[in-house]
Write an enzyme that holds these catalytic residues in place. Sequence first.
Site, PDB file in Angstrom:
ATOM      1  N   GLU A 262       0.844  -1.203   0.000  1.00  0.00           N
ATOM      2  CA  GLU A 262       0.000   0.000   0.000  1.00  0.00           C
ATOM      3  C   GLU A 262       0.882   1.257   0.000  1.00  0.00           C
ATOM      4  OE1 GLU A 262      -2.016   0.678   3.657  1.00  0.00           O
ATOM      5  OE2 GLU A 262      -3.433   2.125   2.792  1.00  0.00           O
ATOM      6  N   HIS A 263       1.834   1.272   0.950  1.00  0.00           N
ATOM      7  CA  HIS A 263       2.807   2.371   1.007  1.00  0.00           C
ATOM      8  C   HIS A 263       4.190   1.770   0.816  1.00  0.00           C
ATOM      9  CE1 HIS A 263      -0.374   3.295   4.061  1.00  0.00           C
ATOM     10  NE2 HIS A 263      -0.426   4.427   3.385  1.00  0.00           N
TER      11      HIS A 263
END
Length: 366
Positions: A262-263
Site C-alpha cells: 500500500e505504502h
Amino acid sequence: MAEDVAKIIAAVRAEGDAAVEHFESQFGSGARPPFAPGPGSLPDDVRAGLEVAIRNVGAVATSGLDRDREVKFPEGQSIKLREVPVRRAAVYAPGGRNPYPSTVVMGVVTAQAAGVDEVYVVGAPHPVMVGAAELCGADGYFAVTGAQAVAALAYGTDSIPRVDVIVGPGSLWVQEAKRQVSGVVGIDGFAGPSDLTVIATDGADMEALRADLAGQAEHGEGSLTVAVSDDQTILDALDAQHGVFVESMDDALAFVEVLAPEHLQLAGEAAEALAPRIRSAGCLFVGSESGTAFGDYVVGSNHVLPTEGAARFASGLNVRHFRRRMAEVRVGSAAASLAAAGVPIAEAEAFEAHAASMRLRQNSRP
Ligand SMILES: N[C@H](CO)Cc1c[nH]c[nH+]1
C-alpha cells in the site's frame, strides 16, 4: 461473514430505515432515523491542519482531472469523449477504534474536485469527523456504520439518499458489503488494513524509518510492516514485523513488485535511482523526509489506497473514481460510408433490424 453481510443488505433493501436502525443498535452507534450526528467540533489547531490537508489534497485531486476530447473523422462522423462526474457519492469514514477526520477529507475533497453534485459522509458520529465534514462542505453526514451503512447508500432509505459511488476504508464488514453492492453502485475497491514496506539502503535515517514503521503498525489488527535491505544491520535496527534480506536492489524491486504494498518508502542513497523503477505500490514515498504519515494527513496525495496487493491493478482514491467517460456520437455525413461497412457485419450476426436501421440512412443527407 459474506452470508451475514448479504442478510444485512437484503434486510436494508426490503425494510429501509427500520432495518438500518435495528443493525445500528446491534453493531453500531445506536443512532435512530434520520441518523443525524451530534454537532461537529474542531479544536483550532486541528481545524488549521485540516485546512492545509483540504488545500493540498484538493490541488492534487484537481490535477488528476481528464479533459474532454474529440475525434473528428474525414468521413464526417465525430466522437466526443466526455468526462462526467456522478451525481451523488458517499464517503465511508471509519471511526471505531480511532476517529478518522483525515479520511473524511480524503474522500470528500476528492469527490468535490471530481465535480460530484452531492457528497455525503457516513460513519461514527464523532464530533471531529462531523466537524471535518462540515469544514469540507459535505452535503450531509449520517451516523450509520458497518454493512448497514453501505446497504442504505446503495439502495436508499427514507433518511439516507441512494448514491452512485461509495468510497472509503472500513472494517472487513464494510469492505465485504461494498463488494456485494458493487454493480448496483460504483465502489473504489478494497481498502483493508494498512501496510508499509520500506526499502532501506546505505545512508537511510534509521530513527525516522523506525518511527514510520511504528506509525503504520499503530493501525493495529492486520496492519503489516516490512523492511527490505541488502544490509542485515539495517534490518536488525529497523525491527519491522518482517525483515527481508536481499542480495541486490534488483531482488528488492522484484520482491516489492510481487508484494505490491500500500505504502512503499525508499530511503537512503539509492532512493532516487530506485523510484522510477517502482510500478506496483499504492503510494510511493521517496527520500528521508518522505514519511508515510505525511501522506496520511497533509502532503496532498490520497491516503485511501489499495491494500493486500491490490496495487498491482488498482489506484489510490482519485477523481476518476467519481467520474465516468461517455462517448457523444455524431454520425453526420458519414452515414452512407459507415452503413456500407456496418450492414454486412449486422447481417453476419443475423441482426436484420440493426442492418435496416443503418441502411435506411444510407441516402440521407445531414
Ligand atoms: N494509514 C491509513 C491508510 O493508509 C490512513 C490513516 C488515517 N489516519 C492515519 N492514517
